[in-house]
Design an enzyme around this catalytic site. Structure first.
Site, PDB file in Angstrom:
ATOM      1  N   ASP A 128     -46.928 -23.363  -7.696  1.00 50.99           N
ATOM      2  CA  ASP A 128     -47.749 -24.398  -7.060  1.00 50.99           C
ATOM      3  C   ASP A 128     -48.185 -25.379  -8.138  1.00 50.99           C
ATOM      4  OD1 ASP A 128     -49.579 -25.935  -5.624  1.00 50.99           O
ATOM      5  OD2 ASP A 128     -50.415 -24.205  -4.568  1.00 50.99           O
ATOM      6  N   ARG A 130     -49.806 -28.321  -7.513  1.00 51.87           N
ATOM      7  CA  ARG A 130     -50.733 -29.318  -6.981  1.00 51.87           C
ATOM      8  C   ARG A 130     -52.008 -29.438  -7.815  1.00 51.87           C
ATOM      9  NH1 ARG A 130     -50.777 -27.242  -0.876  1.00 51.87           N
ATOM     10  NH2 ARG A 130     -50.785 -25.294  -2.031  1.00 51.87           N
TER      11      ARG A 130
END
Ligand SMILES: [Zn+2]
Length: 194
Positions: A128, A130
């Site tokens: 991930d 983000r």
């Protein structure tokens, strides 16, 4: 990292009305470098609004892909926000922030049997990628200090450190045969509460 880190200059649009099949929202755009994000919100906003931070997924949101649950989550979130009052932040970090081209490459690796996390790793990315600085800037812009967060992802709660989260409201989606494995990986390896 975080709130006090120097941010790229953010350009902010006017507020416009956006009638949708869910109800009437206001819409405002936030441009950060080459990325453009959106806030869709009810007017007036409740004192502690229901907020969904939705990560862009073009294939799931707009093209009806069954590989993930993004389109259904977006639909359920907008329905709930229209009913209860709140805001959807459409966060343009496609493919958990690896971009569309890399996401399609990851899908090709998944066709060969890798799962979503293994495919990202093979392409040299974290599971991930983000970040949430722009989300905090948008919340700050609207003066939102307390909210109810619509999410299955506890990491999102940890990422939003400058607002008080009164409640985590789950977003339950029924798995289909194409995304069942993906949802299982999200639960086991990415810590989602499903
Ligand atoms: Zn998706």
């Amino acid at each position: 990292m975080g709130y006090n880190a120097p941010m790229k200059k953010i350009e902010i649009s006017s507020v416009a009305t956006l009638p949708t099949r869910y109800g009437e929202f206001k819409i405002q755009a936030f441009k950060e470098g080459c990325k453009e994000h959106l806030a869709l919100f009810t007017d007036p906003l409740p004192e502690a609004p229901l907020v969904r931070v939705h990560s862009e997924c073009l294939t799931g949101d707009a093209l009806g892909s069954l590989k993930c649950d993004c389109g259904e989550q977006l639909d359920a979130a907008l329905r709930k926000i229209a009913a209860e009052g709140g805001m959807l932040i459409y966060h343009r970090q496609e493919g958990r922030n690896i971009g569309l081209l890399n996401k399609v490459n990851a899908y090709a690796l998944q066709d060969q049997g890798l799962d979503t996390v293994e495919a990202n790793h093979q392409l040299g990315f974290a599971a991930d990628e983000r970040t949430y600085e722009i989300v905090e800037a948008i919340l700050e812009h609207f003066g939102i200090r307390r909210m109810r967060l619509l999410t299955n992802n506890p990491k999102k709660i940890e990422s939003l450190r400058h607002v008080e989260i009164l409640e985590r409201v789950p977003l339950q989606i029924e798995p289909n045969p194409h995304n069942a494995r993906y949802l299982q990986i999200k639960k086991e390896q990415l810590g989602h509460l499903l």
